[in-house]
Write a protein that holds these residues in place. Structure first.
Motif, short mmCIF file in Angstrom:
data_model
loop_
_atom_site.label_atom_id
_atom_site.label_comp_id
_atom_site.label_asym_id
_atom_site.label_seq_id
_atom_site.Cartn_x
_atom_site.Cartn_y
_atom_site.Cartn_z
N UNK A 85 0.85 -1.18 0.00
CA UNK A 85 0.00 0.00 0.00
C UNK A 85 0.89 1.24 0.00
N UNK A 86 0.51 2.21 -0.84
CA UNK A 86 1.29 3.44 -0.95
C UNK A 86 0.35 4.64 -0.98
N UNK A 87 0.81 5.73 -0.36
CA UNK A 87 0.05 6.97 -0.35
C UNK A 87 0.94 8.08 -0.89
N UNK A 88 0.44 8.79 -1.92
CA UNK A 88 1.19 9.90 -2.49
C UNK A 88 0.23 10.98 -2.97
N UNK A 89 0.35 12.18 -2.40
CA UNK A 89 -0.47 13.33 -2.81
C UNK A 89 -1.96 12.99 -2.85
N UNK A 90 -2.50 12.51 -1.77
CA UNK A 90 -3.92 12.20 -1.63
C UNK A 90 -4.41 11.11 -2.58
N UNK A 91 -3.52 10.26 -3.05
CA UNK A 91 -3.90 9.10 -3.86
C UNK A 91 -3.43 7.85 -3.13
N UNK A 119 -5.32 -7.99 -7.74
CA UNK A 119 -5.22 -6.84 -8.63
C UNK A 119 -4.70 -5.61 -7.91
N UNK A 120 -4.94 -4.47 -8.53
CA UNK A 120 -4.46 -3.20 -8.01
C UNK A 120 -5.58 -2.18 -8.09
N UNK A 121 -5.77 -1.40 -7.03
CA UNK A 121 -6.80 -0.36 -6.99
C UNK A 121 -6.18 0.95 -6.51
N UNK A 122 -6.73 2.06 -6.98
CA UNK A 122 -6.28 3.36 -6.49
C UNK A 122 -7.49 4.28 -6.33
N UNK A 136 -8.47 15.06 4.56
CA UNK A 136 -8.21 13.82 5.29
C UNK A 136 -6.75 13.42 5.08
N UNK A 137 -6.06 13.12 6.17
CA UNK A 137 -4.66 12.71 6.10
C UNK A 137 -4.58 11.19 6.25
N UNK A 138 -3.87 10.54 5.32
CA UNK A 138 -3.71 9.09 5.35
C UNK A 138 -2.23 8.77 5.59
#
Length: 172
Positions: free
Chosen positions: A1-7, A15-18, A25-27
């Motif tokens: 799991x990765x978080x970058x610029x609100x994505x 599979x993969x979801x984004x 909201x801060x993740x």
């Protein structure tokens, strides 16, 4: 799991979801846990916090185990078949209905003797699966008098008695 610029991007065996997250909201991913925080206790911030927590949870579940839904096609002569991403349905209209599934969804159709034909769909994206299932159901909603149509497996319908039953108890 990765978080970058609100994505938020989630990868797994299915599979993969984004998903793009609201900027308020801060993740943060810490020790294998996803933590969401909101800037204040405003009603909007609380709603966004709960929404995105649920959406991210569904993304993680989807890429790891996936989601399934099953629909039954109830009615005399009603049929469903699947060839690749094409679902071919006969639902009592003068023509057959051909429905093209998104590439993320895998579908199978079963027709056992004595049971209604069934359509089983699998996908990692719960939202997409729900939208497609609702669209297929809307092609022939269950009739409230006879119960014919496309319904979800296990869905309980309230069947109305109809005109004849209503007039049978009336005194003449």
């Amino acid at each position: 799991m990765a978080v970058a610029k609100n994505v938020v991007n989630v990868k797994g065996p299915k599979g993969q979801l984004s998903r793009t997250i609201d900027p308020s909201i801060t993740v943060v991913v810490k020790d294998g846990e996803v933590l969401l925080s909101r800037p204040s206790e405003q009603k909007r911030h609380k709603a966004m916090h709960g929404l995105y927590r649920s959406l991210i949870s569904n993304m993680v579940t989807g890429v790891n185990t996936g989601f399934k839904t099953q629909q039954e096609v109830v009615g005399v002569g009603f049929r469903v078949s699947v060839q690749g991403q094409i679902v071919d349905m006969t639902l009592g209209y003068s023509h057959t209905i051909i429905f093209e599934l998104p590439k993320e969804i895998k579908a199978t159709a079963t027709a056992e003797k004595g049971k209604a034909p069934a359509l089983m769909m699998e996908c990692a994206d719960k939202e997409l699966l729900g939208l497609v299932a609702a669209k297929i159901r809307s092609l022939r909603k269950p009739d409230v008098y006879k119960g014919k149509g496309v319904r979800f497996a296990g869905e309980q319908l309230r069947i109305k008695p109809g005109k004849a039953a209503a007039g049978a108890g009336a005194a003449k």
